[in-house]
Motif scaffolding. Sequence first.
Motif, PDB file in Angstrom:
ATOM      1  N   TYR A 134       0.811  -1.210   0.000  1.00 32.41           N
ATOM      2  CA  TYR A 134       0.000   0.000   0.000  1.00 32.41           C
ATOM      3  C   TYR A 134       0.845   1.262   0.000  1.00 32.41           C
ATOM      4  N   TRP A 135       2.010   1.236   0.660  1.00 33.37           N
ATOM      5  CA  TRP A 135       2.829   2.435   0.711  1.00 33.37           C
ATOM      6  C   TRP A 135       3.433   2.745  -0.642  1.00 33.37           C
ATOM      7  N   ALA A 136       3.613   1.738  -1.485  1.00 34.27           N
ATOM      8  CA  ALA A 136       4.038   2.000  -2.867  1.00 34.27           C
ATOM      9  C   ALA A 136       2.940   2.752  -3.611  1.00 34.27           C
ATOM     10  N   HIS A 137       1.673   2.393  -3.352  1.00 32.89           N
ATOM     11  CA  HIS A 137       0.551   3.111  -3.960  1.00 32.89           C
ATOM     12  C   HIS A 137       0.553   4.573  -3.511  1.00 32.89           C
ATOM     13  N   VAL A 138       0.761   4.775  -2.214  1.00 32.37           N
ATOM     14  CA  VAL A 138       0.771   6.132  -1.675  1.00 32.37           C
ATOM     15  C   VAL A 138       1.907   6.948  -2.292  1.00 32.37           C
ATOM     16  N   GLY A 139       3.102   6.368  -2.311  1.00 26.81           N
ATOM     17  CA  GLY A 139       4.250   7.071  -2.874  1.00 26.81           C
ATOM     18  C   GLY A 139       4.072   7.385  -4.346  1.00 26.81           C
ATOM     19  N   GLY A 140       3.552   6.414  -5.111  1.00 24.70           N
ATOM     20  CA  GLY A 140       3.326   6.646  -6.530  1.00 24.70           C
ATOM     21  C   GLY A 140       2.327   7.761  -6.771  1.00 24.70           C
ATOM     22  N   PHE A 141       1.248   7.779  -5.992  1.00 22.79           N
ATOM     23  CA  PHE A 141       0.211   8.798  -6.156  1.00 22.79           C
ATOM     24  C   PHE A 141       0.767  10.194  -5.850  1.00 22.79           C
ATOM     25  N   ILE A 142       1.546  10.302  -4.791  1.00 22.47           N
ATOM     26  CA  ILE A 142       2.157  11.584  -4.435  1.00 22.47           C
ATOM     27  C   ILE A 142       3.073  12.061  -5.563  1.00 22.47           C
TER      28      ILE A 142
END
Length: 232
Positions: A210-218
């Motif tokens: 999930y943190w990869a999703h967060v980082g990618g979105f940012i």
Amino acid sequence: MFPLYDTIPSRKRPYITHIIILANVIVFFYEIILNEPQLQAFFFNYGIVPLRYTWRFTSKLKYQIIWKEIQPFIVSNPIVPFISHMFVHGGWSHILGNMWFLWIFGDNVEDRMGHFNYLLFYLSGGLFALTFHWLFNFYSPYPLIGASGAISAVMGAYFIQFWYSKIVTLVIWFIPFLVEIPAVVYLFFWFMFQILNGTLADITGSGVAYWAHVGGFIYGMIVGGRIRRYYL
């Protein structure tokens, strides 16, 4: 709720998006012909295993032992996984979900950025997402695989560039029906959901990055916003 399509057609054919989807599908069908030990070795060699790069920086015995156990299975060039992990998936639901979201959001972002810029953005977004995941899983012995980090970057760029769009979504509540949800609302709640799940995953040990999703979105919001201002 399941997104079906957006309401903004692209002006040009999204060649890079199509090529990325095709490449992911080809790799996935190769995975299908592998037996279980071969598939696990494939994941460890072409996914990113953080411990492969960080074991030297820890004095904790348990990480040294884990590395010695998995090291014989890892023979690939250490640089290759930084790109290849974006094209490897862990199952049908994994690849279908990722490619569907890329199909919905990728064409408009590619249209706005241009083919070459979009390709660079996609790959760099995947690398930034990987870095963000790494911050929370510095000594993880589990391979990170999947295109979701890069696709999250595309979604972040869409959030900035096409906030006024609508996402036609299938909702099943006793009976199925369609509803148009403003893209800014849909993607905002998607992003918050990733943060919530990432926090819970740190407690429960979920295997989803999930943190990869967060980082990618940012990354997509920041870089996508700049490209938008440059071209308009």
